[in-house]
Enzyme design. Sequence first.
Site, PDB file in Angstrom:
ATOM      1  N   ASN A  91     -36.574 -62.746 -33.318  1.00  0.00           N
ATOM      2  CA  ASN A  91     -37.556 -61.684 -33.102  1.00  0.00           C
ATOM      3  C   ASN A  91     -38.019 -61.025 -34.386  1.00  0.00           C
ATOM      4  O   ASN A  91     -39.139 -60.531 -34.460  1.00  0.00           O
ATOM      5  CB  ASN A  91     -36.992 -60.634 -32.137  1.00  0.00           C
ATOM      6  CG  ASN A  91     -37.053 -61.125 -30.715  1.00  0.00           C
ATOM      7  OD1 ASN A  91     -38.055 -60.982 -30.047  1.00  0.00           O
ATOM      8  ND2 ASN A  91     -35.985 -61.766 -30.264  1.00  0.00           N
ATOM      9  N   GLU A  92     -37.178 -60.988 -35.390  1.00  0.00           N
ATOM     10  CA  GLU A  92     -37.554 -60.353 -36.646  1.00  0.00           C
ATOM     11  C   GLU A  92     -38.475 -61.223 -37.491  1.00  0.00           C
ATOM     12  O   GLU A  92     -39.454 -60.744 -38.027  1.00  0.00           O
ATOM     13  CB  GLU A  92     -36.306 -59.982 -37.452  1.00  0.00           C
ATOM     14  CG  GLU A  92     -35.526 -58.818 -36.889  1.00  0.00           C
ATOM     15  CD  GLU A  92     -36.233 -57.478 -37.038  1.00  0.00           C
ATOM     16  OE1 GLU A  92     -37.177 -57.359 -37.838  1.00  0.00           O
ATOM     17  OE2 GLU A  92     -35.829 -56.530 -36.344  1.00  0.00           O
TER      18      GLU A  92
END
Length: 192
Positions: A91-92
């Site tokens: 997600n990052e």
Amino acid sequence: MDIYSDIAAVNRRIAELTGQTYAPAVPQTAAAGGGSFASMVSSAMSPQDNAPLQPTQGPNVIPPPQIESLIGSNAGQYGVDPALVKAIVANESGFDANATSPTGAQGLMQLEPETASSLGVDNAYDPAQNISGGTRYIRSLLERFHGDVRLAVAAYNAGPGAVEKYGGVPPYAETQAYVRNVLGDYAKYRSQ
């Protein structure tokens, strides 16, 4: 209207955001002085007229199996579920070791410069340092929030002060979506 300039500007911005290279070219229809809008767009976007964006090469570009190995070894060392670390990385940065956010967060786990420094990370684009620092950071957040993964993930995104201020996941749309996405990926990676 200069569609070529607009397309070139968009392609340059995409390349800048993704850390890729962009090689502009002038489509033949522009040199000939015209054509229909559809033919201009098609010409401007065609592979023969506009070289595709190429991934950045360098020491920070590592294959997924090596990222998985770094995640596994650091998760084991710091007592964090590797599925959680993998969900955060996904997600990052989308597993891009060269990723940089608009706020300056860097690398696979998108460490802010101050956070990276406090964790002893000298080069946040180095996958080994980044995953080590990010895993230690999520470990500290899990400890701070008594093992509550949801709050630790919210703190990873919004900061621990915001989680404490609101007594839970802060009411920021970005943080709430981030928590949903990370926890969804966490459940998916745990079941694999």
